[in-house]
Design a protein around this motif. Structure first.
Motif, short mmCIF file in Angstrom:
data_model
loop_
_atom_site.label_atom_id
_atom_site.label_comp_id
_atom_site.label_asym_id
_atom_site.label_seq_id
_atom_site.Cartn_x
_atom_site.Cartn_y
_atom_site.Cartn_z
N ALA A 266 -48.67 -6.65 77.60
CA ALA A 266 -49.03 -5.28 77.22
C ALA A 266 -50.35 -5.24 76.47
CB ALA A 266 -47.92 -4.67 76.37
N GLU A 267 -50.57 -6.20 75.59
CA GLU A 267 -51.83 -6.25 74.84
C GLU A 267 -53.01 -6.49 75.77
OE1 GLU A 267 -51.14 -9.25 71.92
OE2 GLU A 267 -49.86 -7.96 70.66
N LEU A 268 -52.82 -7.35 76.76
CA LEU A 268 -53.88 -7.60 77.74
C LEU A 268 -54.20 -6.32 78.51
CD1 LEU A 268 -55.61 -9.78 79.34
CD2 LEU A 268 -53.70 -9.80 80.96
N GLN B 86 -57.62 -3.88 78.72
CA GLN B 86 -58.32 -3.64 79.97
C GLN B 86 -58.47 -2.15 80.28
OE1 GLN B 86 -55.90 -5.81 82.77
NE2 GLN B 86 -56.98 -7.75 82.44
N THR B 87 -57.49 -1.35 79.85
CA THR B 87 -57.43 0.05 80.29
C THR B 87 -57.60 1.08 79.19
OG1 THR B 87 -55.02 0.22 79.99
CG2 THR B 87 -55.81 -0.68 82.09
N PHE C 163 -50.12 0.63 76.28
CA PHE C 163 -49.03 -0.21 76.78
C PHE C 163 -48.28 -0.87 75.63
CE2 PHE C 163 -51.52 0.00 80.67
CZ PHE C 163 -50.54 0.03 81.66
N THR C 164 -46.97 -0.99 75.79
CA THR C 164 -46.14 -1.77 74.88
C THR C 164 -45.25 -2.67 75.73
OG1 THR C 164 -44.20 -0.31 74.81
CG2 THR C 164 -46.04 0.23 73.34
N GLU C 165 -44.49 -3.52 75.07
CA GLU C 165 -43.56 -4.38 75.82
C GLU C 165 -42.54 -3.58 76.61
OE1 GLU C 165 -41.96 -4.64 71.47
OE2 GLU C 165 -43.88 -4.27 72.50
N ASP C 166 -42.33 -2.33 76.22
CA ASP C 166 -41.36 -1.49 76.92
C ASP C 166 -41.85 -0.99 78.28
OD1 ASP C 166 -39.54 -1.75 74.85
OD2 ASP C 166 -40.33 -0.02 73.78
N HIS C 167 -43.10 -1.30 78.63
CA HIS C 167 -43.64 -0.95 79.95
C HIS C 167 -43.68 -2.15 80.89
CE1 HIS C 167 -45.67 2.05 77.20
NE2 HIS C 167 -44.99 2.81 78.03
N ILE C 168 -43.15 -3.29 80.43
CA ILE C 168 -43.27 -4.55 81.17
C ILE C 168 -41.89 -5.12 81.46
CG2 ILE C 168 -44.35 -6.84 81.19
CD1 ILE C 168 -46.34 -4.49 80.78
N VAL C 169 -41.71 -5.64 82.67
CA VAL C 169 -40.51 -6.40 83.03
C VAL C 169 -40.98 -7.73 83.62
CG1 VAL C 169 -38.42 -6.51 84.43
CG2 VAL C 169 -39.19 -4.31 83.52
N LEU D 276 -51.06 -17.45 77.05
CA LEU D 276 -52.12 -17.88 77.97
C LEU D 276 -52.53 -16.78 78.94
CD1 LEU D 276 -50.71 -21.45 78.74
CD2 LEU D 276 -52.41 -20.81 77.03
N GLN D 277 -52.36 -15.52 78.53
CA GLN D 277 -52.71 -14.41 79.42
C GLN D 277 -54.21 -14.34 79.71
OE1 GLN D 277 -50.55 -12.24 81.12
NE2 GLN D 277 -49.14 -13.84 80.45
N GLY D 278 -55.02 -14.92 78.83
CA GLY D 278 -56.47 -14.91 79.05
C GLY D 278 -56.98 -16.11 79.82
N GLU D 279 -56.10 -17.07 80.14
CA GLU D 279 -56.53 -18.27 80.86
C GLU D 279 -56.67 -17.98 82.36
OE1 GLU D 279 -57.28 -21.37 79.82
OE2 GLU D 279 -57.04 -20.82 77.70
N ASN D 280 -57.38 -18.90 83.04
CA ASN D 280 -57.59 -18.70 84.46
C ASN D 280 -57.86 -20.04 85.14
OD1 ASN D 280 -57.71 -17.10 86.73
ND2 ASN D 280 -59.85 -16.54 86.50
N ALA D 281 -57.47 -20.14 86.40
CA ALA D 281 -57.78 -21.32 87.19
C ALA D 281 -59.29 -21.36 87.48
CB ALA D 281 -56.99 -21.30 88.49
N ASP D 282 -59.75 -22.46 88.05
CA ASP D 282 -61.18 -22.65 88.30
C ASP D 282 -61.63 -21.83 89.50
OD1 ASP D 282 -63.76 -23.50 88.55
OD2 ASP D 282 -63.30 -25.62 88.87
N VAL D 283 -62.21 -20.66 89.22
CA VAL D 283 -62.66 -19.76 90.28
C VAL D 283 -63.89 -20.32 90.98
CG1 VAL D 283 -63.56 -17.45 90.76
CG2 VAL D 283 -61.66 -17.75 89.17
N ALA D 284 -64.73 -21.05 90.25
CA ALA D 284 -65.96 -21.59 90.84
C ALA D 284 -65.64 -22.52 92.01
CB ALA D 284 -66.77 -22.33 89.78
N GLU D 285 -64.54 -23.24 91.91
CA GLU D 285 -64.13 -24.15 92.98
C GLU D 285 -63.81 -23.37 94.25
OE1 GLU D 285 -60.26 -26.93 93.87
OE2 GLU D 285 -61.07 -26.92 91.83
N TYR D 286 -63.11 -22.24 94.10
CA TYR D 286 -62.79 -21.41 95.26
C TYR D 286 -64.06 -20.77 95.84
CZ TYR D 286 -57.75 -21.62 94.30
OH TYR D 286 -56.45 -22.03 94.11
#
Length: 397
Positions: free
Chosen positions: A84-86, A90-91, A95-101, A295-305
């Motif tokens: 929700a914080e992420l 972004q928007t 959002f709170t945890e009550d909007h997420i499943v 780890l919501q801000g982490e990401n796989a290596d996009v440069a490789e793709y």
């Protein structure tokens, strides 16, 4: 008969990717794995980020008391709060945890959303080409599939969408970045879609939901940003997973997020939690939830793709293959050099190239290449693609 007639029929209509996989196994036994170029599966080739491994190690060595017990069917509150914080960042929406499943991947989330929304006979619009499992997910819950084709660049065609909307329309599924095309729907297109749906809702007196399937949202190139559907469409739901952005497909961890602007949002979430339980998912895996919480801000290596995309796109277009350059995901969707895309795929197999016909995505005349494979296999495949292009008389081959 050991299975129902309906499932037997479904198996016959959903076998393209499975057949490619089986063909790959056969060819590898004959020619060896280094001489077979299998672009059929969208299975992330990269490893998870280092932070994932460190977090997993910490959970194993310093376990949280009770970490394997039952939980709320919506998932852990701190995990949902992190999502929700992420989304708020972004928007700008509250959002709170009550909007997420939390769910068992994006597939689980999509089935939960459809089960929550649909009455028997309700129509769901999907945009061709599309991931064919949508057809079966909709059918799972008594819905009726309606197809609206995208334009020649695979972008939203508002006229086609408007033509597909009827008084029975309950939802539209969009997928950006898209499988199989790799296109990203821009903010203008989403705003136009939002305006269209607002007008149709006033006309019919019936809510129409947009379910945005976004497992590739963090795999984008060329400084592209995927605009948030929440900013442009009131009745919007995101279903997604960490299969691609954290290279965790086997862990089946994802979530459903519903816009705070949806009328009766509390009732919708209550229904989604109920469906998560009664569909048999019950809840998302406990360990995977704890793994991704911080780890919501982490990401796989996009440069490789992106490097793999560029190698294939640049070389194949030079050989005469025609395609829209993708800005996300890890797929190319070229035009078939033969009118019959299934026949083209058979010709490709003669060169040990395994791709999926566009017919498998409700778009005949094209074929899909998944470049979530080793870079060396891509390089090794280029002479085979060139020989195939020459055999079919492609210009510049």
């Amino acid at each position: 008969m050991a299975i129902s007639k309906k499932i037997e029929s479904s198996l016959a209509g959903a076998s393209f990717i499975r057949k490619m996989f089986e063909e790959g196994e056969r060819l590898r036994k004959i020619h060896g794995p280094e001489k077979v170029y299998d672009f059929s599966l969208g299975n992330p080739s990269g490893e998870p980020p280092k932070a994932i491994k460190e977090r997993l190690k910490k959970l194993a060595l310093e376990p949280v008391q009770g970490m394997h017990r039952y939980m709320s069917n919506a998932g852990y509150a701190d995990t949902r709060r992190a999502v929700a914080e992420l989304l708020t960042g972004q928007t700008g929406l509250p959002f709170t945890e009550d909007h997420i499943v939390m769910t068992c991947g994006a597939g689980g989330a999509l089935n939960v959303a459809l089960k929550t929304l649909l009455d028997p006979g309700d129509e769901v619009i999907v945009l061709a080409p599309f991931f064919m499992e949508y057809k079966f997910y909709i059918d799972n819950h008594g819905g009726v599939l309606q197809i609206a084709h995208t334009d020649e660049d695979f972008m939203l065609d508002m006229h086609a969408i408007e033509e597909a909307i009827t008084p029975k329309t309950k939802a539209i599924i969009i997928n950006s970045p898209n499988n199989p095309t790799g296109v990203v729907y821009d903010a203008y297109s989403l705003a136009m879609l939002g305006n269209l749906l607002k007008a149709k809702e006033q006309e019919t007196g019936r809510q129409i939901f947009v379910i945005s399937d976004e497992p590739y949202a963090k795999i984008v190139y060329d400084n592209i940003t995927v605009p948030s559907v929440f900013k442009y469409i009131k009745n919007s739901i995101i279903v997604t997973s960490h299969s691609k952005d954290l290279s965790l497909p086997g862990e089946r961890i994802g979530y459903l997020a519903a816009s705070p602007n949806i009328e009766e949002i509390g009732l919708f979430i209550e229904g989604a939690i109920f469906c998560n339980r009664t569909l048999g998912f019950v809840n998302a895996p406990a360990l995977a939830q704890r793994l991704v919480t911080g780890l919501q801000g982490e990401n796989a290596d996009v440069a490789e793709y992106q490097e793999k995309r560029d190698i294939l796109f640049d070389n194949l277009t030079a050989m005469g293959y025609q395609m829209v350059k993708p800005h996300g995901a890890f797929y190319l969707f070229p035009k078939s050099p033969l009118p019959d895309d299934v026949e083209f795929v058979r010709k490709a197999q003669e060169h040990n190239i395994l791709v999926v016909p566009g017919s498998g995505f409700a778009k005949s005349g094209y074929f899909r290449i998944s470049y979530s494979v080793d870079k060396q296999m891509i390089l090794n495949s280029l002479p085979a693609f060139k020989a195939l292009a020459a055999e079919l008389g492609l210009k510049n081959s």
